[in-house]
Structures are given as C-alpha cells and as structure tokens.
Design a protein around this motif. Structure first.
Motif, PDB file in Angstrom:
ATOM      1  N   TYR A  20       0.955  -1.183  -0.030  1.00 28.66           N
ATOM      2  CA  TYR A  20      -0.007  -0.080   0.043  1.00 28.66           C
ATOM      3  C   TYR A  20       0.982   1.420   0.069  1.00 28.66           C
ATOM      4  N   TYR A  21       1.850   1.240   0.869  1.00 25.19           N
ATOM      5  CA  TYR A  21       2.661   2.241   0.817  1.00 25.19           C
ATOM      6  C   TYR A  21       3.597   2.607  -0.527  1.00 25.19           C
ATOM      7  N   SER A  22       4.021   1.436  -1.178  1.00 25.12           N
ATOM      8  CA  SER A  22       4.684   1.574  -2.438  1.00 25.12           C
ATOM      9  C   SER A  22       3.747   1.973  -3.512  1.00 25.12           C
ATOM     10  N   TYR A  23       2.411   1.715  -3.380  1.00 26.78           N
ATOM     11  CA  TYR A  23       1.378   2.519  -4.308  1.00 26.78           C
ATOM     12  C   TYR A  23       1.169   4.149  -4.152  1.00 26.78           C
ATOM     13  N   LYS A  24       1.302   4.317  -2.694  1.00 28.82           N
ATOM     14  CA  LYS A  24       1.292   5.831  -2.365  1.00 28.82           C
ATOM     15  C   LYS A  24       2.424   6.509  -2.831  1.00 28.82           C
ATOM     16  N   ALA A  25       3.567   5.909  -2.793  1.00 32.73           N
ATOM     17  CA  ALA A  25       4.830   6.497  -3.493  1.00 32.73           C
ATOM     18  C   ALA A  25       5.057   6.593  -4.892  1.00 32.73           C
ATOM     19  N   VAL A  26       4.466   5.677  -5.582  1.00 37.44           N
ATOM     20  CA  VAL A  26       4.370   5.792  -6.976  1.00 37.44           C
ATOM     21  C   VAL A  26       3.176   6.745  -7.461  1.00 37.44           C
ATOM     22  N   LYS A  27       2.112   6.781  -6.651  1.00 39.19           N
ATOM     23  CA  LYS A  27       1.115   7.813  -6.999  1.00 39.19           C
ATOM     24  C   LYS A  27       1.460   9.206  -6.803  1.00 39.19           C
ATOM     25  N   SER A  28       2.445   9.585  -5.817  1.00 38.48           N
ATOM     26  CA  SER A  28       2.670  10.778  -5.240  1.00 38.48           C
ATOM     27  C   SER A  28       3.995  11.319  -6.290  1.00 38.48           C
ATOM     28  N   LYS A  29       4.671  10.248  -6.557  1.00 39.96           N
ATOM     29  CA  LYS A  29       5.945  10.361  -7.513  1.00 39.96           C
ATOM     30  C   LYS A  29       6.997  10.858  -6.417  1.00 39.96           C
ATOM     31  N   ASP A  30       7.000  10.697  -5.248  1.00 41.41           N
ATOM     32  CA  ASP A  30       8.144  11.167  -4.352  1.00 41.41           C
ATOM     33  C   ASP A  30       9.138  10.065  -4.413  1.00 41.41           C
ATOM     34  N   ILE A  31      10.294  10.392  -5.006  1.00 41.47           N
ATOM     35  CA  ILE A  31      11.472   9.646  -5.431  1.00 41.47           C
ATOM     36  C   ILE A  31      12.104   9.124  -4.126  1.00 41.47           C
ATOM     37  N   LYS A  32      12.046   9.963  -2.932  1.00 38.56           N
ATOM     38  CA  LYS A  32      12.723   9.237  -1.743  1.00 38.56           C
ATOM     39  C   LYS A  32      12.072   8.152  -1.222  1.00 38.56           C
ATOM     40  N   GLU A  33      10.633   8.210  -1.053  1.00 38.24           N
ATOM     41  CA  GLU A  33       9.708   7.168  -0.785  1.00 38.24           C
ATOM     42  C   GLU A  33       9.857   6.150  -1.900  1.00 38.24           C
ATOM     43  N   TYR A  34       9.952   6.379  -2.961  1.00 36.27           N
ATOM     44  CA  TYR A  34       9.846   5.338  -3.997  1.00 36.27           C
ATOM     45  C   TYR A  34      11.224   4.500  -3.847  1.00 36.27           C
ATOM     46  N   VAL A  35      12.409   5.112  -3.520  1.00 36.88           N
ATOM     47  CA  VAL A  35      13.525   4.435  -3.226  1.00 36.88           C
ATOM     48  C   VAL A  35      13.638   3.483  -2.126  1.00 36.88           C
ATOM     49  N   LYS A  36      12.939   4.254  -1.185  1.00 40.08           N
ATOM     50  CA  LYS A  36      12.975   3.417   0.139  1.00 40.08           C
ATOM     51  C   LYS A  36      12.042   1.981   0.127  1.00 40.08           C
ATOM     52  N   TRP A  37      11.053   2.088  -0.829  1.00 36.97           N
ATOM     53  CA  TRP A  37      10.142   0.895  -0.581  1.00 36.97           C
ATOM     54  C   TRP A  37      10.808   0.109  -1.622  1.00 36.97           C
ATOM     55  N   MET A  38      11.573   0.473  -2.701  1.00 36.82           N
ATOM     56  CA  MET A  38      12.387  -0.414  -3.685  1.00 36.82           C
ATOM     57  C   MET A  38      13.254  -1.066  -2.913  1.00 36.82           C
ATOM     58  N   MET A  39      13.959  -0.365  -2.072  1.00 38.69           N
ATOM     59  CA  MET A  39      15.063  -1.056  -1.137  1.00 38.69           C
ATOM     60  C   MET A  39      14.541  -2.348  -0.326  1.00 38.69           C
ATOM     61  N   TYR A  40      13.269  -1.719   0.274  1.00 38.91           N
ATOM     62  CA  TYR A  40      12.432  -3.217   1.370  1.00 38.91           C
ATOM     63  C   TYR A  40      12.284  -4.008   0.309  1.00 38.91           C
ATOM     64  N   TRP A  41      11.812  -3.839  -0.933  1.00 33.23           N
ATOM     65  CA  TRP A  41      11.192  -5.346  -1.896  1.00 33.23           C
ATOM     66  C   TRP A  41      12.347  -5.974  -2.169  1.00 33.23           C
ATOM     67  N   ILE A  42      13.476  -5.407  -2.426  1.00 28.37           N
ATOM     68  CA  ILE A  42      14.746  -6.130  -2.698  1.00 28.37           C
ATOM     69  C   ILE A  42      14.966  -6.925  -1.593  1.00 28.37           C
ATOM     70  N   ILE A  43      15.249  -6.518  -0.214  1.00 31.08           N
ATOM     71  CA  ILE A  43      15.473  -7.248   0.895  1.00 31.08           C
ATOM     72  C   ILE A  43      14.437  -8.152   1.349  1.00 31.08           C
ATOM     73  N   PHE A  44      13.309  -7.835   1.186  1.00 30.17           N
ATOM     74  CA  PHE A  44      12.107  -8.850   1.501  1.00 30.17           C
ATOM     75  C   PHE A  44      12.345 -10.055   0.539  1.00 30.17           C
ATOM     76  N   ALA A  45      12.525  -9.726  -0.911  1.00 35.25           N
ATOM     77  CA  ALA A  45      12.582 -10.916  -1.566  1.00 35.25           C
ATOM     78  C   ALA A  45      13.883 -11.828  -1.135  1.00 35.25           C
ATOM     79  N   LEU A  46      14.962 -11.252  -1.026  1.00 28.45           N
ATOM     80  CA  LEU A  46      16.124 -11.974  -0.428  1.00 28.45           C
ATOM     81  C   LEU A  46      15.779 -12.809   0.865  1.00 28.45           C
TER      82      LEU A  46
END
Length: 197
Positions: A20-46
């Motif tokens: 849900y917060y990744s969706y909000k980051a994409v919708k708001s186009k906030d690069i800082k939030e976007y990068v934060k959630w991308m890092m989370y998803w990479i770590i979560f996949a590992l």
C-alpha cells in the motif's frame, strides 16, 4: 499457533502494508519514498528466498518464528530503517561488484531455456504426430471393418444408386472369411432389361 501468527503478521505487515505504501509512493511520485520501498522489496525478496531454506533446517530452533516476526518489524520500522541499512551495507555493494557475472549468467540461462523449450516443443510435436498417425491407422482399420459389416443394399443406398438396388432376399451380412454371394441370373437379367428401356 506461533506459525499461524507468523504467517498472518508476514502477510499483513510484510506484504500488504508495504504494498500500500509503495502504491502511495508511485502515486505521489516522491522519489525518496519510492527508493525506500524499492530497497525494502529487494531485501524482502532475499529474505523470502533465504527463509525457504532456513525453514527446513532451523524450524526446530527455539523462538525461530518470533525472531522472523521481529526481523520483518525491524525491516519496516522507520526508526531502525532496517531494509535501507541492509541494502546499503550489503546488497548494493555485492550486486554492484557481481553485476556483470549475474547478467552473463542470466543471458546464458535465457538462451539455454529457449533452446530447451524449442527442443522439447519439437519432441512434443513428434509425439503428438506419432499418436495422431497411430490413431488414424487404427481408425482406418475400424472403418474398413465397419464398411464390411454393411449389406449390399446399404452400400448401394450410400452411393445413391437407387436403380440398381438388390432385393432384400439377396442381402447377406458377411464376415471377412466368407465370399460375397452373386445375385441370381434372373435378377441380373431383370436389371439389365430395365436398364435398356
């Protein structure tokens, strides 16, 4: 009970909340939030990949599932910033140094999988063609047996030759061992004389 609690907490806090917060980051186009959630998803996949193997060997360990719940909470917490910390300290440097080798392996794996797909596709088509030919040959034998079981009158009706129908008294069902009876001379003369008129 603890396993069910872990599965539930991982589903809610490990997947749905970040999604849900990744969706909000994409919708708001906030690069800082976007990068934060991308890092989370990479770590979560590992983490998900690693836990597939650790569950087999470490599930007997005391407080194993509680530690996994705590780890997911640590990854998500805005105070600890666990996913950002792990990504910046370990994942990014490792992937940066091994990126060329990983890309080469992925290209080779893609080529091999394509070749394997073509090879197995050809084999599958050959098997299907062989099965179709065998079914057709068996079907042809069944068809010829079916045609042999028809009477002479049935065959003449199928041909649409209504002028040369054989009288019902002559109709005989034959097997492949018996010879076909010939119509009597008077029957053939009758048809011959009616053909001349």
């Amino acid at each position: 009970f603890i396993v069910c609690l872990f599965v539930f907490s991982r589903l809610i806090f490990g997947t749905l909340y970040p999604a849900y917060y990744s969706y909000k980051a994409v919708k708001s186009k906030d690069i800082k939030e976007y990068v934060k959630w991308m890092m989370y998803w990479i770590i979560f996949a590992l983490f998900t990949t690693a836990e597939t193997f650790t569950d087999i060997f470490l599930c007997w360990f005391p407080f194993y599932y509680e530690l996994k719940i705590a780890f997911v909470a640590w990854l998500l917490s805005p105070y600890t910033k666990g996913s950002s910390l792990l990504y910046r300290k370990f994942v990014h440097p490792t992937l940066s140094s091994k990126e060329k080798e990983i890309d080469d392996c992925l290209i080779q794996a893609k080529d091999r999988s394509y070749d394997a797909l073509v090879h197995f596709g050809k084999r599958g088509l050959n098997v299907a063609a062989t099965a179709a030919v065998m079914a057709a040959s068996k079907g042809q034998g069944a068809l010829s047996e079916r045609l042999r079981s028809f009477s002479m009158q049935d065959l003449s009706t199928i041909r649409g030759d209504s002028s040369s129908t054989v009288p019902p008294s002559v109709t005989v069902r034959t097997s492949s061992k018996q010879s076909h009876p010939k119509p009597s001379r008077s029957a053939s003369e009758g048809t011959g004389s009616s053909g001349k008129c």
